[in-house]
Each structure stands twice: as structure tokens, then as C-alpha cells.
Motif scaffolding. Structure first.
Motif, PDB file in Angstrom:
ATOM      1  N   LYS A  11       3.174  16.310  -5.296  1.00 47.87           N
ATOM      2  CA  LYS A  11       2.121  17.280  -3.763  1.00 47.87           C
ATOM      3  C   LYS A  11       2.415  15.903  -2.462  1.00 47.87           C
ATOM      4  CE  LYS A  11      -0.881  20.174  -5.803  1.00 47.87           C
ATOM      5  NZ  LYS A  11      -2.279  20.300  -6.354  1.00 47.87           N
ATOM      6  N   THR A  12       2.055  15.487  -3.332  1.00 49.02           N
ATOM      7  CA  THR A  12       1.492  13.645  -1.991  1.00 49.02           C
ATOM      8  C   THR A  12       2.783  12.573  -1.930  1.00 49.02           C
ATOM      9  OG1 THR A  12       0.035  12.637  -3.287  1.00 49.02           O
ATOM     10  CG2 THR A  12      -0.934  14.083  -2.202  1.00 49.02           C
ATOM     11  N   GLY A  34       1.306  -1.730   0.112  1.00 49.81           N
ATOM     12  CA  GLY A  34      -0.263   0.467   0.411  1.00 49.81           C
ATOM     13  C   GLY A  34       0.845   1.300  -0.084  1.00 49.81           C
ATOM     14  N   PRO A  35       0.674   2.820   0.233  1.00 50.85           N
ATOM     15  CA  PRO A  35      -1.160   2.534   0.350  1.00 50.85           C
ATOM     16  C   PRO A  35      -2.214   2.785  -1.000  1.00 50.85           C
ATOM     17  CG  PRO A  35      -0.193   4.395   0.786  1.00 50.85           C
ATOM     18  CD  PRO A  35       1.100   3.861   0.327  1.00 50.85           C
ATOM     19  N   SER A  36      -1.737   2.721  -2.771  1.00 51.16           N
ATOM     20  CA  SER A  36      -2.432   3.653  -2.870  1.00 51.16           C
ATOM     21  C   SER A  36      -1.897   3.080  -4.914  1.00 51.16           C
ATOM     22  CB  SER A  36      -2.206   5.212  -3.231  1.00 51.16           C
ATOM     23  OG  SER A  36      -2.641   6.060  -4.914  1.00 51.16           O
ATOM     24  N   SER A  37      -2.630   2.006  -5.452  1.00 49.98           N
ATOM     25  CA  SER A  37      -2.698   1.541  -6.397  1.00 49.98           C
ATOM     26  C   SER A  37      -2.015   2.612  -7.174  1.00 49.98           C
ATOM     27  CB  SER A  37      -3.765   0.920  -7.273  1.00 49.98           C
ATOM     28  OG  SER A  37      -4.130   1.464  -7.371  1.00 49.98           O
ATOM     29  N   SER A  38      -1.964   3.788  -7.546  1.00 49.30           N
ATOM     30  CA  SER A  38      -1.593   4.690  -8.175  1.00 49.30           C
ATOM     31  C   SER A  38      -0.346   5.096  -8.240  1.00 49.30           C
ATOM     32  CB  SER A  38      -2.616   5.580  -8.744  1.00 49.30           C
ATOM     33  OG  SER A  38      -3.273   6.545  -7.346  1.00 49.30           O
ATOM     34  N   ARG A  85       8.834  -0.865   1.507  1.00 51.10           N
ATOM     35  CA  ARG A  85       8.719   0.336   2.880  1.00 51.10           C
ATOM     36  C   ARG A  85      10.271   0.902   3.314  1.00 51.10           C
ATOM     37  NH1 ARG A  85       5.832  -1.555   7.623  1.00 51.10           N
ATOM     38  NH2 ARG A  85       5.379  -3.539   6.813  1.00 51.10           N
ATOM     39  N   LYS A 144       9.515   6.149  -2.483  1.00 50.18           N
ATOM     40  CA  LYS A 144      10.309   4.877  -2.325  1.00 50.18           C
ATOM     41  C   LYS A 144       9.807   3.669  -3.434  1.00 50.18           C
ATOM     42  CE  LYS A 144       9.679   5.155   3.033  1.00 50.18           C
ATOM     43  NZ  LYS A 144       9.269   5.547   3.925  1.00 50.18           N
ATOM     44  N   ALA A 145       8.449   4.075  -3.354  1.00 44.26           N
ATOM     45  CA  ALA A 145       8.254   3.440  -4.955  1.00 44.26           C
ATOM     46  C   ALA A 145       8.722   2.805  -5.514  1.00 44.26           C
ATOM     47  CB  ALA A 145       6.361   3.447  -5.023  1.00 44.26           C
ATOM     48  N   LYS A 176       5.365  11.532  -0.388  1.00 46.14           N
ATOM     49  CA  LYS A 176       6.196  11.219   0.796  1.00 46.14           C
ATOM     50  C   LYS A 176       5.181  10.264   1.902  1.00 46.14           C
ATOM     51  CE  LYS A 176       8.950  15.314   2.583  1.00 46.14           C
ATOM     52  NZ  LYS A 176       8.715  16.716   2.703  1.00 46.14           N
ATOM     53  N   GLY A 177       3.381  11.102   1.735  1.00 41.40           N
ATOM     54  CA  GLY A 177       2.632  10.037   2.450  1.00 41.40           C
ATOM     55  C   GLY A 177       2.331   8.797   1.864  1.00 41.40           C
ATOM     56  N   HIS A 178       2.169   8.659   0.586  1.00 43.54           N
ATOM     57  CA  HIS A 178       1.748   8.094  -0.537  1.00 43.54           C
ATOM     58  C   HIS A 178       3.552   6.884  -0.495  1.00 43.54           C
ATOM     59  CE1 HIS A 178      -1.302   9.693  -1.960  1.00 43.54           C
ATOM     60  NE2 HIS A 178      -2.105   8.518  -1.570  1.00 43.54           N
ATOM     61  N   GLY A 179       4.475   7.500  -0.608  1.00 47.29           N
ATOM     62  CA  GLY A 179       5.668   6.683   0.051  1.00 47.29           C
ATOM     63  C   GLY A 179       6.202   6.613  -1.672  1.00 47.29           C
ATOM     64  N   THR A 188       1.419   4.279  -5.261  1.00 49.07           N
ATOM     65  CA  THR A 188       2.400   3.143  -4.875  1.00 49.07           C
ATOM     66  C   THR A 188       3.152   2.129  -6.085  1.00 49.07           C
ATOM     67  OG1 THR A 188       1.189   3.363  -2.751  1.00 49.07           O
ATOM     68  CG2 THR A 188       3.208   2.379  -2.947  1.00 49.07           C
TER      69      THR A 188
END
Lengths: 219, 294
Positions: free
Chosen positions: A50-51, A13-17, A76, A59-60, A53-56, A19
Motif C-alpha cells: 500500500k505505502t 528515513g523515513p521509517s524504521s520498519s 535514495r 528503494k530500500a 512509494k511514500g516510504h521508499g 525503510t
């Protein structure tokens, strides 16, 4: 569509798009370089910027460049894995006119100075589109077996590639050509209907005027 | 040969052949994927195993999401259930624990199965695994139920959407809840018609739900909506299994969802510009994670 498009994929996770799709873009960049990268410069556009950091997303992308799959539990910790492997990664925020909101611009450098650059978008549900390779326009979804062939723009090069594939009984589902300038660097992208062994790709690379060929398995 | 164009088509085919919807789906998918039924079944069994592991991995007091905004709710819920303090009984509490655990694990970059999406990934595991545990059902029953859930998901994806960006949360948690309701109903021995009713009731209850994630992250309110979607799946299954019918058939509910999704403004479809995302607290949280923006 099949049941595993609905219940699946298995992913981190957290997001298919933001991550899973980002891992896939990174994987294609890594495959295109064809060796371990020592340096990765990654531009993030739109929602990625924009996002991330929150979605990783950072890292992905890093995980993908190192060849990890979207379901790899090491995603992770991928930034520290990269450090251990001697891969130096930097991120910067950018704006690309007209680009999809989830777009990354990746430039990789190998140990001997080989570089490759790629612009890819995560278009939803983990699906991606690679729009540019080394600044040249392409259209790669990664859903079919795909050849990405860098070559010199000379007469007969396309014919020799398609003839070679025909000889291997490999059917071409789509074909696209793009070049920087007449007689300069060009890229062919071919989606084919059947799986391809690494041996076939190596043979293809030995054809005249081919600089490099990368074959991507469907992801 | 079955298609995934309508729920009624699936029900008719199952009634005609006097079998479960999952039996038809497994057989058809094996043909479509050019694999043996055993291969397709095993792949789904593998997904169920990942779901089960996600429940285990998600119940930790110090689990935190990458943003730091969420985590630890599943553990709190589990403590309440273990202490006998939850008011709706063990089965309900246990379902809540699982839904929160899988969703929180997703937010913490853990391994999950998108079902149908990452944002709604807690609902189907929570419903199916709780049903299996509490009613002592076989692994086979649970794996097969995932085929029924997938079939419902495919019909929804074909006729409406399973993406929050296209249809709002009704398309993600709503679809997951409808799929879970169908799965649980089949697991309980419900008829194909009851499966369809459960799907319709579950989806009707979530129609209109907007996608308004705080700071654009799959955390607030997504995690708790997974708990809600699970509870709603059991509501719908209970009603359907009692013989209560949905006045509006499932296929019409799906079309209604599509129309509602089309009418929703973009600000309420995953853009984090409206709804909860636009509250003072949400903005404060956004600043906390990403810093100040112009």
C-alpha cells in the motif's frame, strides 16, 4: 537493550520498519545469492504494497540487495544505481495469506542463472524476520551471526556441520531445519554466539552434501 | 549496578553516588556492551554528529519528501528567525528550525538517528543542540546528555512502549520529549531529581496523543509534532529547573501512558484509519500520493 537501541540506529528515513527494515531484508537476499544479482523480482504484501512509494520501501529493498547498509546515503538513488550496475528490478503487488503486513517476497537471479528466493517481514523498529528461503521455512532475525546452509537431505549432514563448528569452538545458539521433501533440498539455519570469519564458511561449504553456505554478520 | 526498570532507581543511584545520571549510564553501558567507556562515548558522539549534520541537510527551501507532501518548513522557520520575526525569541525559534529540519530530512530519505524512532527523530537533536548552542555548553555536556536521554528511553521501553503502533504518538513523540526534557535538564546543571521531574512533566503533557499519520506516512502530522515535542521538552525542563515538582512521579506517568496506549483503538495507532488520517483532506492527499483505492 542498550543505549544505541534507543538513540539509534543511524538510518536513512523515513521509517524504521518500511525503510531500514526493508534494507535489511534486501541485504540478506543479496548475501544469500552470494554474487551480484542481474535480476530482482520483488513482491510486496500488505502495508508494503500500500505505502511503498511514500516510504521508499522499493528503494530500500533495492539498496539492500546491492549490499548497502540502512545508513547508506545512496539509498535514495538506489534504483538508478541498480540500472547503472545492470540490475533489472521489477516490483509487483501480491497477497500472501497470513503474512505479516510488512512482507516482501524477493527472487534474485545471478549472471550465470543462479537464483534464490526469500520471504521476509519487517516487524517494527527496523527488526526483521526471514520466514522462507527458496520456499522452505526458516526463522532468521539477523540479530546474531547466522549460517544459512542449503544442503541435500542425507544422513550425517547435520552432524558433520555441528561437529565442524564444535571443532572451531563455535557455540550454536539456535538450530532449525526445513526441507522440501525427504532426501531433497533442505536448509539449516544456525545462530551462533561468536563472529565467524569467511574462511570458516568456505571450509564448511566443502563438507559433503553442502550445496552452499552463507554466513550473515549480526545487523 | 544500575538497571533501567524505573526512573526513581536511576535517580536514587545518582544521588547515592553524587553524580549525574549520565555518568552511571555510560559506565554501566560500557560493561554491558563489553567495551571501554571511551568506545561507547565515541559511538554516542558519532550519533550526535549525525544529528548535527541532519539539521544542516534539512534546511533547504526545495527539500521535498518522497511523497511530495512535505518539505521546506524548516527553511521558512529559519528565515523568520534570521529576520527577527519570530515572537518567542531566538532560542525558541532555533529549536523549532532544528526539529523541523531533522524531521523533514527523515521524510526526504535523508540520514537521521532514530531517537527513539524515526518518526520522532527531530525532538532530541533540536533540544540538545539548541541548548548546547544557546548556552555555549561543551560537546562533552551534549554527548553525556544523550546517555541520560537513552536511560529514560530504556525505562519507558521496558515499562510501556516507544512504538506508535503499540502506544500511539504519546509513545513516540511523548517519549522523545520526555527524554529530551531529561537531557536538557541535566545539561543545565539540574539535579537527578529535577531530571526525573522534567521527564514526568513532559510525558504528562503529551499523554493520550494518538498516532494518525496521513496516508500512513511519517510526515503529516509527525513533522510538526516534532516541533511541539521540542517546545514541550523546554517547558518541562524550565519548570523542573525552577524547582517545580511533578505531583505524579515519572514512573507512574509511564505506567499511565502504557495503560492509555492499551486502551487506544487500533485505528489511532499508526494504521492511518482514524483521527487526522480519516479527514477529507487527508484522503485527498492520500489519493494524490497513491492513486485511488477501492
Amino acid at each position: 537493550m542498550n543505549v544505541f537501541d534507543i538513540i539509534g540506529p543511524v538510518m536513512i528515513g523515513p521509517s524504521s520498519s518500511h525503510t531500514a527494515g526493508a534494507v535489511r531484508i534486501g541485504r540478506i537476499a543479496g548475501a544469500l545469492l552470494g554474487e551480484d544479482a542481474v535480476k530482482a523480482e520483488i513482491g510486496l504484501h500488505g502495508s508494503f504494497a500500500k505505502t511503498y512509494k511514500g516510504h521508499g520501501t522499493d528503494k530500500a529493498l533495492a539498496a539492500g540487495i546491492m549490499g548497502m547498509e540502512p545508513s547508506d546515503s545512496r539509498i535514495r538513488e538506489s534504483l538508478s544505481v541498480a540500472k547503472k550496475r545492470g540490475l533489472e528490478i521489477s516490483f509487483y503487488l501480491t497477497h500472501i495469506d497470513g503474512a505479516h503486513p510488512n512482507t516482501a517476497l524477493i527472487t534474485l537471479t545471478g549472471a550465470d542463472g543462479k537464483t534464490v528466493s526469500l520471504e521476509g517481514a519487517s516487524i517494527g523498529g527496523g527488526n526483521i524476520r526471514i520466514h522462507k528461503v527458496n520456499g522452505m521455512e526458516v526463522e532468521i532475525s539477523g540479530e546474531a551471526t547466522t549460517f544459512i546452509i542449503l544442503h541435500n537431505d542425507t544422513p550425517g549432514t547435520i552432524a558433520s556441520v555441528t561437529q565442524f563448528l564444535a571443532g572451531q569452538n563455535i557455540n550454536i545458539g539456535s538450530f532449525r531445519l526445513s526441507r522440501r521433501q525427504k532426501g531433497g533440498l533442505a536448509v539449516m539455519t544456525l545462530e551462533v554466539d561468536s563472529p565467524v570469519s569467511g574462511g570458516i564458511n568456505q571450509e564448511l561449504e566443502r563438507l559433503p552434501n553442502i550445496i552452499s553456505s552463507t554466513v550473515l554478520a549480526p545487523q | 549496578m544500575i538497571h533501567y526498570l524505573s526512573v526513581s532507581g536511576l535517580v536514587q543511584a545518582a544521588v547515592l553516588q553524587n553524580c549525574r545520571i549520565s555518568d552511571l549510564v555510560l559506565e554501566q553501558q560500557a560493561q554491558q556492551l563489553e567495551q571501554t567507556p571511551d568506545q561507547v562515548y565515541d559511538a554516542m558522539a558519532q550519533s550526535l554528529a549525525v544529528m548535527r549534520q541532519a539539521v544542516v541537510d534539512g534546511i533547504y527551501p526545495d527539500l521535498r519528501s518522497t511523497s511530495g507532501l512535505t518539505g521546506g518548513a524548516a527553511f521558512k522557520m529559519k528565515c523568520a528567525v534570521d529576520d527577527g520575526k519570530n515572537i518567542c525569541g531566538r532560542m525558541f525559534g532555533s529549536a523549532m528550525v532544528k526539529a523541523l529540519a531533522v524531521s523533514e530530512l527523515n521524510a526526504a530519505m535523508g540520514k537521521i538517528v532514530a531517537a527513539p524512532t524515526a518518526g520522532s527523530c527531530g525532538i532530541i537533536p533540536a533540544a540538545v543542540l539548541t541548548m548546547q548552542e544557546e548556552h555555549h555548553l561543551s560537546e562533552d555536556t551534549a554527548v553525556r546528555a544523550l546517555f541520560t536521554a537513552s536511560a529514560i528511553g530504556m525505562v519507558i521501553a521496558q515499562n510501556a512502549s516507544i512504538s506508535g503502533a503499540e502506544g500511539g504518538c504519546q509513545a513516540e513523540c511523548g517519549s522523545a520529549s520526555a527524554m529530551a526534557a531529561a537531557a536538557v535538564t541535566e545539561m543545565a546543571g539540574g539535579t537527578p531529581q529535577q531530571v526525573s521531574n522534567a521527564c514526568a512533566i513532559a510525558l504528562k503533557n503529551i499523554l493520550g496523543l494518538v498516532c494518525d499519520p496521513v496516508a500512513g506516512l511519517v510526515e503529516i502530522p509527525c513533522i510538526k509534532r516534532n516541533a511541539m515535542g521540542t517546545a514541550n521538552a523546554f517547558v518541562a525542563a524550565e519548570l523542573a529547573l525552577a524547582g517545580i515538582e511533578s505531583a505524579i512521579p515519572a514512573d507512574e506517568v509511564i505506567v499511565a501512558m502504557k495503560r492509555i496506549g492499551d486502551m487506544l483503538p487500533v485505528s489511532l495507532k499508526e494504521t492511518a484509519d482514524g483521527g487526522l488520517a480519516d479527514t477529507p483532506t487527508a484522503k485527498k492527499l492520500q489519493e494524490q500520493v497513491f492513486g485511488k483505492r477501492e
